[in-house]
Design a protein around this motif. Structure first.
Motif, PDB file in Angstrom:
ATOM      1  N   GLU A   1       2.015  -1.871  15.775  1.00 39.87           N
ATOM      2  CA  GLU A   1       1.234  -1.292  14.461  1.00 39.87           C
ATOM      3  C   GLU A   1       0.155  -0.204  14.945  1.00 39.87           C
ATOM      4  N   THR A   2      -0.489  -0.116  16.107  1.00 42.24           N
ATOM      5  CA  THR A   2      -1.429   0.758  16.424  1.00 42.24           C
ATOM      6  C   THR A   2      -0.474   2.259  16.604  1.00 42.24           C
ATOM      7  N   ALA A   3       0.671   2.297  17.011  1.00 38.90           N
ATOM      8  CA  ALA A   3       1.431   3.374  17.198  1.00 38.90           C
ATOM      9  C   ALA A   3       1.998   3.999  15.672  1.00 38.90           C
ATOM     10  N   LEU A   4       2.012   3.124  15.092  1.00 37.81           N
ATOM     11  CA  LEU A   4       2.740   3.242  13.427  1.00 37.81           C
ATOM     12  C   LEU A   4       1.522   3.769  12.613  1.00 37.81           C
ATOM     13  N   ILE A   5       0.548   3.228  12.743  1.00 35.58           N
ATOM     14  CA  ILE A   5      -1.053   3.832  12.144  1.00 35.58           C
ATOM     15  C   ILE A   5      -1.220   5.420  12.542  1.00 35.58           C
ATOM     16  N   GLU A   6      -1.115   5.184  13.925  1.00 32.87           N
ATOM     17  CA  GLU A   6      -1.208   6.811  14.394  1.00 32.87           C
ATOM     18  C   GLU A   6      -0.356   7.767  14.069  1.00 32.87           C
ATOM     19  N   GLN A   7       0.727   7.434  13.682  1.00 35.05           N
ATOM     20  CA  GLN A   7       1.863   8.204  13.045  1.00 35.05           C
ATOM     21  C   GLN A   7       1.844   8.615  11.622  1.00 35.05           C
ATOM     22  N   GLY A   8       0.689   7.922  10.976  1.00 33.39           N
ATOM     23  CA  GLY A   8       0.487   8.043   9.786  1.00 33.39           C
ATOM     24  C   GLY A   8       0.857   7.026   8.740  1.00 33.39           C
ATOM     25  N   TRP A   9       1.561   5.858   9.148  1.00 27.54           N
ATOM     26  CA  TRP A   9       1.905   4.762   8.397  1.00 27.54           C
ATOM     27  C   TRP A   9       0.667   4.006   7.633  1.00 27.54           C
ATOM     28  N   HIS A  10       0.597   3.821   6.712  1.00 25.14           N
ATOM     29  CA  HIS A  10      -0.048   2.648   6.175  1.00 25.14           C
ATOM     30  C   HIS A  10       0.572   1.268   6.072  1.00 25.14           C
ATOM     31  N   ILE A  11      -0.133   0.242   6.393  1.00 25.75           N
ATOM     32  CA  ILE A  11       0.591  -0.986   6.541  1.00 25.75           C
ATOM     33  C   ILE A  11      -0.179  -2.079   5.536  1.00 25.75           C
ATOM     34  N   LEU A  12       0.422  -2.480   4.488  1.00 26.05           N
ATOM     35  CA  LEU A  12      -0.206  -3.160   3.465  1.00 26.05           C
ATOM     36  C   LEU A  12       0.469  -4.775   3.624  1.00 26.05           C
ATOM     37  N   ASN A  13      -0.549  -5.468   3.680  1.00 31.21           N
ATOM     38  CA  ASN A  13      -0.182  -6.947   3.679  1.00 31.21           C
ATOM     39  C   ASN A  13      -0.172  -7.295   2.230  1.00 31.21           C
ATOM     40  N   THR A  14       0.915  -7.474   1.587  1.00 27.00           N
ATOM     41  CA  THR A  14       1.091  -8.067   0.268  1.00 27.00           C
ATOM     42  C   THR A  14       1.474  -9.237   0.145  1.00 27.00           C
ATOM     43  N   SER A  15       0.820 -10.489   1.024  1.00 23.70           N
ATOM     44  CA  SER A  15       1.395 -11.687   0.999  1.00 23.70           C
ATOM     45  C   SER A  15       0.703 -12.290  -0.391  1.00 23.70           C
ATOM     46  N   ASP A  16      -0.343 -12.037  -0.651  1.00 20.37           N
ATOM     47  CA  ASP A  16      -0.801 -12.810  -1.860  1.00 20.37           C
ATOM     48  C   ASP A  16      -0.558 -11.793  -3.183  1.00 20.37           C
ATOM     49  N   ASP A  17      -0.052 -10.731  -3.068  1.00 16.70           N
ATOM     50  CA  ASP A  17       0.219  -9.700  -4.313  1.00 16.70           C
ATOM     51  C   ASP A  17       1.242 -10.306  -4.993  1.00 16.70           C
ATOM     52  N   THR A  18       0.904 -10.017  -6.338  1.00 16.75           N
ATOM     53  CA  THR A  18       2.217 -10.046  -7.524  1.00 16.75           C
ATOM     54  C   THR A  18       2.849  -8.485  -7.317  1.00 16.75           C
ATOM     55  N   ILE A  19       3.960  -8.315  -8.110  1.00 18.31           N
ATOM     56  CA  ILE A  19       4.568  -7.169  -7.961  1.00 18.31           C
ATOM     57  C   ILE A  19       3.527  -6.095  -8.439  1.00 18.31           C
ATOM     58  N   GLU A  20       2.927  -6.335  -9.549  1.00 22.63           N
ATOM     59  CA  GLU A  20       2.238  -5.350 -10.057  1.00 22.63           C
ATOM     60  C   GLU A  20       1.208  -5.070  -9.366  1.00 22.63           C
ATOM     61  N   GLU A  21       0.416  -6.060  -8.671  1.00 27.37           N
ATOM     62  CA  GLU A  21      -0.451  -5.650  -7.543  1.00 27.37           C
ATOM     63  C   GLU A  21      -0.284  -4.796  -6.521  1.00 27.37           C
ATOM     64  N   SER A  22       0.966  -5.067  -5.917  1.00 23.53           N
ATOM     65  CA  SER A  22       1.416  -4.217  -5.020  1.00 23.53           C
ATOM     66  C   SER A  22       1.462  -2.868  -5.353  1.00 23.53           C
ATOM     67  N   VAL A  23       2.173  -2.536  -6.634  1.00 20.42           N
ATOM     68  CA  VAL A  23       2.410  -1.473  -7.074  1.00 20.42           C
ATOM     69  C   VAL A  23       1.097  -0.513  -7.149  1.00 20.42           C
ATOM     70  N   ALA A  24       0.216  -1.347  -7.850  1.00 24.94           N
ATOM     71  CA  ALA A  24      -1.267  -0.966  -8.045  1.00 24.94           C
ATOM     72  C   ALA A  24      -1.971  -0.503  -6.868  1.00 24.94           C
ATOM     73  N   ARG A  25      -1.700  -1.041  -5.725  1.00 27.98           N
ATOM     74  CA  ARG A  25      -2.172  -0.801  -4.421  1.00 27.98           C
ATOM     75  C   ARG A  25      -1.527   0.442  -3.862  1.00 27.98           C
ATOM     76  N   ILE A  26      -0.366   0.841  -4.148  1.00 32.05           N
ATOM     77  CA  ILE A  26       0.394   1.800  -3.588  1.00 32.05           C
ATOM     78  C   ILE A  26      -0.010   2.965  -4.505  1.00 32.05           C
ATOM     79  N   LEU A  27      -0.047   2.896  -5.737  1.00 27.60           N
ATOM     80  CA  LEU A  27      -0.524   4.143  -6.610  1.00 27.60           C
ATOM     81  C   LEU A  27      -1.963   4.692  -6.187  1.00 27.60           C
ATOM     82  N   ALA A  28      -2.867   3.447  -5.823  1.00 30.76           N
ATOM     83  CA  ALA A  28      -4.132   3.815  -5.447  1.00 30.76           C
ATOM     84  C   ALA A  28      -4.185   4.529  -4.120  1.00 30.76           C
TER      85      ALA A  28
END
Length: 103
Positions: A69-96
């Motif tokens: 995880e640390t290396a991925l974040i340093e490479q510019g990756w955003h890691i989103l925990n979508t465990s409790d998201d609906t599909i629409e909530e995940s889409v909204a988070r990505i759009l934001a």
């Protein structure tokens, strides 16, 4: 454009380096918890040996991403925990995220 891929512990997502360098790309990994991922897959797959093997693969991939995880974040990756998201909530988070990345 979205790319649906599976974690390769040998490449560590380096296959995307040329794309990331050549285009304006926001790198996002959707990573729900193991239990959420398994529950979602069980909702789609009938009980089988394959499903059991897939459960093991989910656990493996989660552990690998956690380990890197640390290396991925340093490479510019955003890691989103979508465990409790609906599909629409995940889409909204990505759009934001895209909105803040373009500013």
């Amino acid at each position: 454009v979205a790319i649906d891929d599976f974690w390769d512990p040998y490449s560590h997502l380096q296959e995307y380096a040329p794309l990331i360098k050549s285009a304006k790309v926001t790198q996002v990994i959707l990573q729900p918890s193991v239990s959420a991922t398994i529950a979602r897959n069980h909702a789609r797959l009938a009980p089988s040996t394959f499903r059991n093997a897939f459960d093991d693969a989910i656990r493996f991939v989660k552990a690998e991403i956690d380990k890197h995880e640390t290396a991925l974040i340093e490479q510019g990756w955003h890691i989103l925990n979508t465990s409790d998201d609906t599909i629409e909530e995940s889409v909204a988070r990505i759009l934001a995220l895209l909105e803040t990345s373009s500013n």
